[in-house]
Design an enzyme around this catalytic site. Structure first.
Site: not given
Ligand code: 3H9
Length: 719
Positions: A61, A100, A103, A123
């Site tokens: 998400a 998400g 999911e 999450e």
């Molecule tokens: C969810 O899914 C809830 C659902 O179950 C239900 C809902 C009803 N959204 O980490 P990086 C941005 S909750 C928005 O440096 P990497 C991040 O801020 C979500 N932005 O890259 C950064 O921005 P900036 C569950 C996001 O290659 C840029 O992307 N998901 C999101 O080292 C690059 O990120 C998670 O918890 C996002 N979801 O790692 C996953 N994700 O460049 C969270 C990233 O402006 N994300 N950004 O600073 C991660 O763990 C890592 O970003 C990922 C990539 C492994 C994907």
């Protein structure tokens, strides 16, 4: 935001397009709804593949949308529409499928992953639970114990583990989309009923109640007050015990509670703060995006005590060649053995070969002549460090970066002793350096932006939360710790016990209270620093020691214990007693309590009842107040820098966001009011005098934390 193409004549290919991680923003969700409908209504399409652009399936998400008015189609019906489709839908997972994103993939009928992909439901680390059906589908797919493990820890699994667990159906080393298209063709026309996870019951599990009880107990212990892990267990329990529709209702209720909790806001703030500190800036205007780091292929560490050994391991584990220098032969041999052991254990944990050949040991500083960067980790003595820096300046090739791991000495002074002060920065590691996440990169007025960029990049390579900070006594972390520890000492004088203070702080969420921590790190450490500052009066044990020193309140309690030889765990006595020197289990020490009583009597102090709230307010607000001074001085560029330092290096509970975020949550006016209250009661304690920045922020209407940067700039321009 979701592009549609027909490939191989009869496969509808949906590509998520929302860089950088294809997060499920409103536009992406709308795109998926539209393209799925298009594929399902096209009679030429026999099956569908969903993938993400740029080698990443989906990061979940869109966290940036949380807290705002959510628009666009909701995730749950969107995933249901995919699961109930009458044509097979295959997820082609490259890069990450998280939250998400996973999911969405669980709603698909099949999942094909690239061998380098990572999958997970993280999450919980954002203060949430997988609330788009993940908490209900995953246990149905892989069983309750495995799902509990993944959902309560948020850990990411490799494609190989995902295959073993049954999360994915196939793993490929080749083009994932091509493999998914081929697979989609092969399953076209097959019955989809067995592939709709929500229609399955959870696999049978014996002793379900006992399992949940055990997991709940474990989770409560490790959560230290965080509520999301507990809600995750409750949601999986619903999956195991209720029909799917009722389980989804439970998932929704639990998510609603979490979503509006301060903890979720704090954890999401941490997520963005950790990324924001990488975009460092210096008061000179130099910044991360305009400063190019130098390449570092070969590094050196000077001094192989505890810190030097850990730093050597951290560097070697990144694949760098490291020259490890220790002038004393015996210590060099011991260090070699210790470093090899640490490298071997680390490699075993990570399932790789140990980088033993990456480290070359030497007794001679001349061996570092051709390295790109040196980290000095000799004893904390300015004369010794100055000598080492002068030797390094003479030995190293031009342009070598000279870094010091000092935690207390003046980086500018060391820089001024070298012919090239622009090449000098502090790299302040925390013990054990190969384990602890935090790295303070300390720049002085003459450090070049390139030197800072290089140290920051190296920190990132080592997997550290690297934060660039200005040079001052104690830098950011230790500078803020000083008033926190002093308040704890004062509370003991006034009637508190180490047990009471520690309990209050541990219930707040610290892994250890201030006194247990002091016993672990050694009381003699602070004693040495206070001696260096001329604060310790010799022979205080024999007479009545002064409680005002250098014009301010001073508690000699720590010095008195050191004079008795009570240095903490290492001597078996400190603020607690231990079974034997080196033991870790802290026990009530009757001697200490009568010592405190005698001390109070000697000074005419009458013990009063102190509650947890006073402990928290005095220790934490004193620490936060110093944080405002640090911001005002420009030592930290923003509150995120301070918060990342405290969460990753000082045990501040992550679900409380960090000290500055906590102040923002409590309310700046309230923090100011309580500091004023305690300052009136203790006028001889300067660190309770509210910082002028805090006063000015309150006077300007207490802006929310994300506007502090702007507000501070404006307030400074008015000075
Ligand atoms: C969810 O899914 C809830 C659902 O179950 C239900 C809902 C009803 N959204 O980490 P990086 C941005 S909750 C928005 O440096 P990497 C991040 O801020 C979500 N932005 O890259 C950064 O921005 P900036 C569950 C996001 O290659 C840029 O992307 N998901 C999101 O080292 C690059 O990120 C998670 O918890 C996002 N979801 O790692 C996953 N994700 O460049 C969270 C990233 O402006 N994300 N950004 O600073 C991660 O763990 C890592 O970003 C990922 C990539 C492994 C994907």
């Amino acid at each position: 935001m979701a592009e549609y193409n027909r490939v191989s004549e009869c496969v509808g290919l949906i590509t998520l397009r929302n860089p950088p991680v294809n997060a499920l923003s409103a536009a992406v969700r709308q795109g998926i709804v539209d393209t799925v409908q298009r594929a399902l209504s096209d009679p030429n399409v026999k099956s569908v593949v969903i993938c993400g652009q740029n080698g990443i399936f989906c990061g979940g998400a869109d966290i940036k949308e949380f807290g705002s008015n959510m628009t666009g189609p909701p995730l749950i019906p969107m995933i249901h529409a995919i699961e109930s489709a009458n044509k097979p839908v295959v997820a082609a997972i490259e890069g990450s499928a998280l939250g998400g994103g996973l999911e969405l993939a669980l709603g698909c009928h099949y999942r094909i992953a690239h061998s380098k992909a990572r999958l997970g439901l993280p999450e919980v680390s954002l203060g949430l639970l997988p609330a788009a059906g993940g908490s209900q589908r995953l246990p149905r797919l892989i069983g309750v114990p495995a799902a509990l493990n993944l959902i309560t820890t948020g850990r990411h699994v490799t494609a190989a583990e995902a295959l073993q667990l049954g999360i994915v159906d196939q793993v490929t080393d080749h083009n994932t989309v091509a493999a998914a298209v081929k697979f989609a063709l092969s399953v076209a026309g097959r019955s989809l009923d067995p592939r709709r996870i929500s229609t399955h019951p959870c696999p049978q599990q014996p002793d379900l109640d006992a399992l949940f009880e055990e997991v709940m107990q474990k989770v409560r212990q490790s959560a230290r007050g965080a509520i999301a892990p507990i809600a995750c267990v409750q949601a999986v329990r619903a999956a195991a015990t209720l029909p799917y529709a009722q389980g989804m209702e439970r998932e929704r209720e639990l998510m609603a509670t979490l979503f509006t909790s301060g903890q979720a806001r704090a954890l999401q703030y941490c997520f963005f703060a950790e990324r924001a500190v990488g975009r460092w800036r210096m008061p000179s205007g130099a910044r991360w995006d305009t400063s190019k780091p130098r390449p570092v292929h070969k590094a050196a560490v000077i001094g192989l005590g505890t810190m030097g050994r850990g730093i050597t391991v951290a560097l070697a584990q990144t694949g760098l060649s490291v020259i490890a220098v220790e002038t004393q032969e015996k210590q060099l041999m011991e260090a070699k053995q210790a470093i090899s052991g640490m490298l071997e254990r680390g490699a075993k944990r990570r399932g790789v070969a140990p980088a033993l050949d990456g480290v070359i040991y030497s007794q001679n500083i001349q061996a570092v002549a051709d390295v790109d960067l040196v980290i000095e980790a000799v004893f904390e003595d300015i004369a010794l460090k100055t000598k080492v820096f002068q030797q390094l300046s003479a030995v190293c090739k031009p342009g070598t970066l000279l870094c010091t791991n000092t935690s207390a000495l003046d980086v500018d002074q060391l820089a001024s002793e070298t012919p090239n002060p622009e090449l000098v920065v502090g790299m302040h590691f925390f013990a054990p350096a190969h384990v602890m996440k935090l790295l303070e990169v300390v720049y002085g007025p003459r450090s070049s932006p390139q030197a800072v960029a290089t140290a920051m990049q190296l920190g990132k390579k080592m997997g550290k939360a690297s934060v660039a900070v200005g040079n001052c006594r104690g830098f950011v972390g230790n500078r803020m710790l000083k008033p926190y520890i002093e308040e704890a000492f004062f509370l003991l004088e006034e009637g508190a016990t180490p047990e009471l203070v520690d309990q209050a702080l541990e219930e707040f969420g610290f892994p250890m209270g201030v006194f247990r921590m002091s016993d672990l790190s050694g009381l003699d450490v602070g004693w040495r620093v206070r001696k260096g500052d001329g604060l310790v009066e010799p022979g205080t044990a024999s007479g009545r020691s002064a409680r005002i020193r250098q014009g301010r309140r001073y508690s000699p309690l720590g010095d008195l214990l050191c004079e008795e030889g009570h240095f903490g765990q290492k001597t078996g006595r400190g603020w607690y007693q231990y079974d034997k020197p080196g033991s870790r289990v802290a026990r009530f020490d009757p001697w200490l309590h009568s010592f405190l009583g005698a001390y109070r009597a000697q000074h005419g102090l009458v013990a009063r009842r102190i509650d947890h709230q006073e402990v928290l307010e005095r220790c934490l607000y004193a620490l936060i107040n110093e944080g405002f001074h640090i911001l005002d001085d420009g030592i930290a560029a923003g509150p995120e820098d301070i918060d990342v330092i405290y969460v990753s290096g000082y045990g501040w509970p992550r679900h409380r966001g960090g000290p500055m975020f906590y102040a923002n949550m409590v309310g700046l006016a309230k923090v100011l009011e309580r500091l004023e209250h305690y300052q009136q009661l203790h006028p001889e304690v300067p660190h309770l005098q509210p910082s002028s920045l805090l006063r000015r922020l309150v006077a300007s209407g207490s802006p929310p934390i994300h506007k502090w940067g702007e507000a501070i700039k404006k307030l400074h321009s008015q000075l």
